[in-house]
Design a protein around this motif. Structure first.
Motif, PDB file in Angstrom:
ATOM      1  N   ALA A   1      37.361  28.968  60.206  1.00 53.16           N
ATOM      2  CA  ALA A   1      36.440  28.770  61.337  1.00 53.16           C
ATOM      3  C   ALA A   1      35.070  28.324  60.822  1.00 53.16           C
ATOM      4  O   ALA A   1      34.635  28.725  59.741  1.00 53.16           O
ATOM      5  CB  ALA A   1      36.311  30.061  62.138  1.00 53.16           C
ATOM      6  N   SER A   2      34.396  27.501  61.598  1.00 55.15           N
ATOM      7  CA  SER A   2      33.066  27.025  61.219  1.00 55.15           C
ATOM      8  C   SER A   2      32.051  28.163  61.349  1.00 55.15           C
ATOM      9  O   SER A   2      32.307  29.182  61.994  1.00 55.15           O
ATOM     10  CB  SER A   2      32.653  25.866  62.120  1.00 55.15           C
ATOM     11  N   SER A   3      30.883  27.961  60.746  1.00 53.97           N
ATOM     12  CA  SER A   3      29.821  28.965  60.851  1.00 53.97           C
ATOM     13  C   SER A   3      29.414  29.177  62.303  1.00 53.97           C
ATOM     14  O   SER A   3      29.161  30.308  62.730  1.00 53.97           O
ATOM     15  CB  SER A   3      28.607  28.526  60.026  1.00 53.97           C
ATOM     16  N   ALA A   4      29.383  28.084  63.058  1.00 53.89           N
ATOM     17  CA  ALA A   4      29.015  28.197  64.473  1.00 53.89           C
ATOM     18  C   ALA A   4      30.032  29.030  65.233  1.00 53.89           C
ATOM     19  O   ALA A   4      29.674  29.859  66.088  1.00 53.89           O
ATOM     20  CB  ALA A   4      28.911  26.801  65.085  1.00 53.89           C
ATOM     21  N   ALA A   5      31.315  28.823  64.925  1.00 53.91           N
ATOM     22  CA  ALA A   5      32.373  29.583  65.601  1.00 53.91           C
ATOM     23  C   ALA A   5      32.296  31.062  65.232  1.00 53.91           C
ATOM     24  O   ALA A   5      32.495  31.935  66.086  1.00 53.91           O
ATOM     25  CB  ALA A   5      33.736  29.006  65.233  1.00 53.91           C
ATOM     26  N   LYS A   6      31.981  31.345  63.971  1.00 50.72           N
ATOM     27  CA  LYS A   6      31.857  32.737  63.542  1.00 50.72           C
ATOM     28  C   LYS A   6      30.664  33.408  64.217  1.00 50.72           C
ATOM     29  O   LYS A   6      30.747  34.565  64.639  1.00 50.72           O
ATOM     30  CB  LYS A   6      31.724  32.805  62.018  1.00 50.72           C
TER      31      LYS A   6
END
Length: 314
Positions: free
Chosen positions: A190-195
């Motif tokens: 998962a991307s940092s934004a998703a996390k």
């Protein structure tokens, strides 16, 4: 035998291994001086220097290993890892990564910052992983071999309780909790934004949580949320950082979310029961006695491994 002290501190630099892969050993041996060969595995002056730096860092600068002591520690580590391999009990890469994450979390920093601190102290990340690998392997080996043999008599506990009676006033009351784990899962890669978005969702759920009976059922119906009953655990069974979070959390509330390997974890406190100081003190005494006996058995175990090993010091 359970290493209760290790679990209670589950603390910053408390669990893992020192053994190098064959290719890494060969590469280091080319550039370094070989100081010992243990069952065909080399130990170099580079390895010794790394272990000395690691020891200073893990002890907060309080302990310094001489070169001879560091070499002997490394010899024991090699033997422990050989034994773990022979018994098919070496930890996976995932377990080692989780151990590093736990170290970072207990130090209240992220993994990148932790690795940076080791690097600044001149300790390679592979040295840390090797050390963790040995610690985890040895813990499992000792438990598998001696768990049923470590016995503490009630008379021993009673005697030590009497000896420590004067210290009773400094002991915190033990508390028994009824716990359920709630995990907001993050997808692999998962991307940092998703996390970050997942963390926001976890915090939002925590703020609304008001009833174990109703809200845990609601959590089970959410997408990518896992709910797992832990059951009854007392402060004497838990690592101190977690025990403190649970003490500070009201009944029918969730602990703040913390990042774990597969998402953001919270713990629902569905009940609390005061067990008093005697329960805490008794557990501490029993743990101390078991640890003392365990150390005797561990020394016997490593002596047996040394007796059958081929060790060539240069």
């Amino acid at each position: 035998m359970k290493h209760v002290q290790l679990k209670k501190t589950l603390s910053i630099f408390a669990l893992a291994v020192f053994v190098l892969s064959a290719s890494a050993q060969i590469q280091r041996a080319v550039a370094s001086t070989i100081k010992a060969v243990v069952n065909g595995a080399v130990i170099t002056d580079f390895d010794i220097a790394q272990r000395q730096r690691l020891e200073r860092l893990l002890s907060g600068g309080r302990r310094t290993l001489g070169s001879t002591a560091a070499l002997n520690v490394l010899i024991d580590d090699k033997l422990k890892l050989f034994e773990a391999r022979n018994r098919n009990m070496t930890p996976s890469d995932g377990q080692i990564e989780n151990a590093i994450q736990n170290m970072a979390r207990n130090a209240k920093m992220d993994k990148k910052r932790l690795v940076s601190i080791f690097s600044q102290a001149g300790v390679n990340i592979e040295t840390l992983k090797d050390w963790l690998k040995v610690q985890l392997s040895w813990r499992d080996l000792v438990e598998a071999r001696f768990n049923t043999q470590v016995h503490v008599d009630e008379a021993e506990i009673y005697q030590m309780l009497n000896d420590q009676a004067k210290k009773d006033g400094t002991v915190q009351d033990a508390i028994q909790f009824d716990l359920t784990r709630v995990l907001f899962i993050t997808r692999a890669k998962a991307s940092s934004a998703a996390k970050n978005q997942r963390l926001v969702e976890a915090k939002r759920f925590q703020s609304r949580f008001a009833s174990c009976e109703k809200d845990l059922e609601a959590a089970r119906n959410l997408t990518d949320v896992a709910v797992e009953r832990i059951g009854r655990k007392s402060t004497t069974d838990l690592p101190e950082p977690l025990a403190k979070r649970l003490r500070d959390t009201e009944v029918n509330k969730l602990t703040p979310p913390i990042q774990v390997g597969d998402g953001y974890e919270m713990v629902a406190v569905c009940g609390k029961k005061d067990l008093g100081k005697q329960a805490t003190l008794r557990t501490e005494v029993q743990t101390k006695l078991r640890d003392e006996k365990s150390k005797v058995m561990e020394r016997k175990y490593i002596s047996e491994l040394r007796a059958t090993a081929i060790i060539d010091k240069r």
